[in-house]
Design an enzyme around this catalytic site. Sequence first.
Site, short mmCIF file in Angstrom:
data_model
loop_
_atom_site.label_atom_id
_atom_site.label_comp_id
_atom_site.label_asym_id
_atom_site.label_seq_id
_atom_site.Cartn_x
_atom_site.Cartn_y
_atom_site.Cartn_z
CE LYS A 80 -4.49 1.08 0.57
NZ LYS A 80 -5.69 0.39 0.15
N GLY A 180 -20.07 7.61 4.75
CA GLY A 180 -19.21 7.86 3.60
C GLY A 180 -19.95 7.47 2.34
N GLY A 182 -18.94 8.18 -0.88
CA GLY A 182 -18.03 8.42 -2.00
C GLY A 182 -18.15 7.30 -3.02
CB VAL A 184 -16.84 1.98 -1.63
CG1 VAL A 184 -17.48 0.72 -1.09
CG2 VAL A 184 -15.52 1.67 -2.32
P1 NAD Z 1 -13.79 8.00 -1.56
O1 NAD Z 1 -12.76 9.02 -1.26
O2 NAD Z 1 -14.39 7.95 -2.92
O3 NAD Z 1 -15.03 8.13 -0.55
C1 NAD Z 1 -14.88 8.32 0.82
C2 NAD Z 1 -15.99 9.26 1.24
O4 NAD Z 1 -16.01 9.34 2.66
C3 NAD Z 1 -15.81 10.70 0.74
O5 NAD Z 1 -16.99 11.10 0.06
C4 NAD Z 1 -15.56 11.50 2.00
O6 NAD Z 1 -16.07 12.81 1.93
C5 NAD Z 1 -16.28 10.67 3.03
N1 NAD Z 1 -15.86 10.88 4.42
C6 NAD Z 1 -14.61 11.04 4.93
N2 NAD Z 1 -14.66 11.17 6.26
C7 NAD Z 1 -15.98 11.06 6.61
C8 NAD Z 1 -16.68 11.10 7.84
N3 NAD Z 1 -16.06 11.28 8.99
N4 NAD Z 1 -18.04 10.95 7.81
C9 NAD Z 1 -18.70 10.77 6.65
N5 NAD Z 1 -18.08 10.75 5.45
C10 NAD Z 1 -16.74 10.88 5.44
O7 NAD Z 1 -13.14 6.60 -1.15
P2 NAD Z 1 -13.64 5.14 -1.55
O8 NAD Z 1 -12.84 4.66 -2.67
O9 NAD Z 1 -15.13 5.11 -1.60
O10 NAD Z 1 -13.14 4.32 -0.26
C11 NAD Z 1 -13.88 4.31 0.94
C12 NAD Z 1 -13.29 3.27 1.89
O11 NAD Z 1 -13.34 1.99 1.27
C13 NAD Z 1 -11.83 3.50 2.25
O12 NAD Z 1 -11.59 3.08 3.56
C14 NAD Z 1 -11.09 2.60 1.27
O13 NAD Z 1 -9.81 2.24 1.74
C15 NAD Z 1 -12.03 1.42 1.24
N6 NAD Z 1 -11.90 0.59 0.05
C16 NAD Z 1 -12.09 1.14 -1.18
C17 NAD Z 1 -12.00 0.31 -2.32
C18 NAD Z 1 -12.27 0.84 -3.69
O14 NAD Z 1 -12.40 0.04 -4.62
N7 NAD Z 1 -12.42 2.13 -3.88
C19 NAD Z 1 -11.67 -1.03 -2.17
C20 NAD Z 1 -11.50 -1.54 -0.88
C21 NAD Z 1 -11.61 -0.72 0.23
#
Ligand code: NAD
Length: 365
Positions: A80, A180, A182, A184
């Site tokens: 990572k 969150g 975003g 996912v």
């Molecule tokens: P992203 O940046 O697209 O979305 C994260 C969202 O969380 C953002 O919209 C942000 O504003 C919001 N956020 C941050 N702090 C917050 C809080 N305190 N309260 C409410 N909302 C909050 O990221 P993502 O790709 O959707 O990833 C989200 C999580 O999933 C992460 O932990 C990431 O490591 C994990 N993950 C993602 C993937 C992937 O394919 N994208 C795969 C496995 C794990």
Amino acid sequence: MDLFTELHEMGHERVLVCSNPEVGLRAVIAVHSTLLGPGLGGVRMWPYASFDEALTDALRLSRGMTYKAAAAGINLGGGKAVLVGDPKSGKSEALMRAFGRFVDSLGGDYITAEDVGTDTSDMDWIAMETRWVTGVSPENGGAGDPSPVTAFGVLQGIRATAQRLWGDPSLAGRSVAVQGLGSVGGYLASSLVEQGAKVFGSDIDAEAAARAREAGVEIVPPDQIYDVACDVFAPCALGAVVNDLTLERLKVRAVAGGANNQLEEDRHGVELHRRGILYAPDFVINAGGLVNVYNELIGYNQERAMRMARGIFDNVLRAYAIAERDGLPSAEAGEKMAEERLGAIRSLGPRHWDLAVREALARPR
Ligand code: NAD
């Protein structure tokens, strides 16, 4: 703790600290294990307050990737990277390409992808400097954003959780609080609405919350998401959200979401167990993105990727079954699943990479 002691205890193979002041690059790449395959894991961009905070995140997240691949039966190792900076204002082509050069210097032991704060356009820049990148846009020969597959896998894990709790995987009439919204969380929340669930959601970003509201999600303020009385809490933002403070507030039957490192400390998994809250181990339920980039690496086939992601349903049930059999919290059962596979493959010798991965890495680009 002394860094060498920490690396030894966590089992990391190597850590690369990357600096290029001319382009504002400050990054850490952590390779935890290359036993099952190259260490694959996304690059997170976040305004870390200190080097220690960034390093700790890289170390914890990379170890999580080793477990994630092992528990999912994917032949990849764990790695990572973290980039220090604000993803909204701090990105540039030069920054991403400079990072790509550091990735390249590891000769394929670390393969990057997107994570919080990075997306396919960043991967396209990184791909200008190294072949060791996945999650590249389809226009540039990649499989694109893995988030929809991650969300699909999380949905399967929530269905498995419903199966375990109520003997029926249907989510119609169930209620879920998604933290969150975003990449996912956004896909997950709208899929849950489509499945007939009542969905609550929160995001610190007003635009993300507004998009989810359009999709039928009831928005609650970010600091109130832990207080929503519902069936499932689905963390899909950052890690460490299950901690001493939040545990007191959760009024749910299960915690099952896509975020990495949901438990602040291992003991919080024990505490969830003690309180009778079922926990889907994060690295088991959120393996869909890894499934997708693994398929990109060996030659993308969407049908195979979706079939593998559907397998998350059975994997989550398997973690619950091991927990029951061995009287363990499910977080520890997930680790046991991963460690059993790592142990079995370790007996084949070091760096026992499978043929599909070896052929993919040897293919001219
Ligand atoms: P992203 O940046 O697209 O979305 C994260 C969202 O969380 C953002 O919209 C942000 O504003 C919001 N956020 C941050 N702090 C917050 C809080 N305190 N309260 C409410 N909302 C909050 O990221 P993502 O790709 O959707 O990833 C989200 C999580 O999933 C992460 O932990 C990431 O490591 C994990 N993950 C993602 C993937 C992937 O394919 N994208 C795969 C496995 C794990």
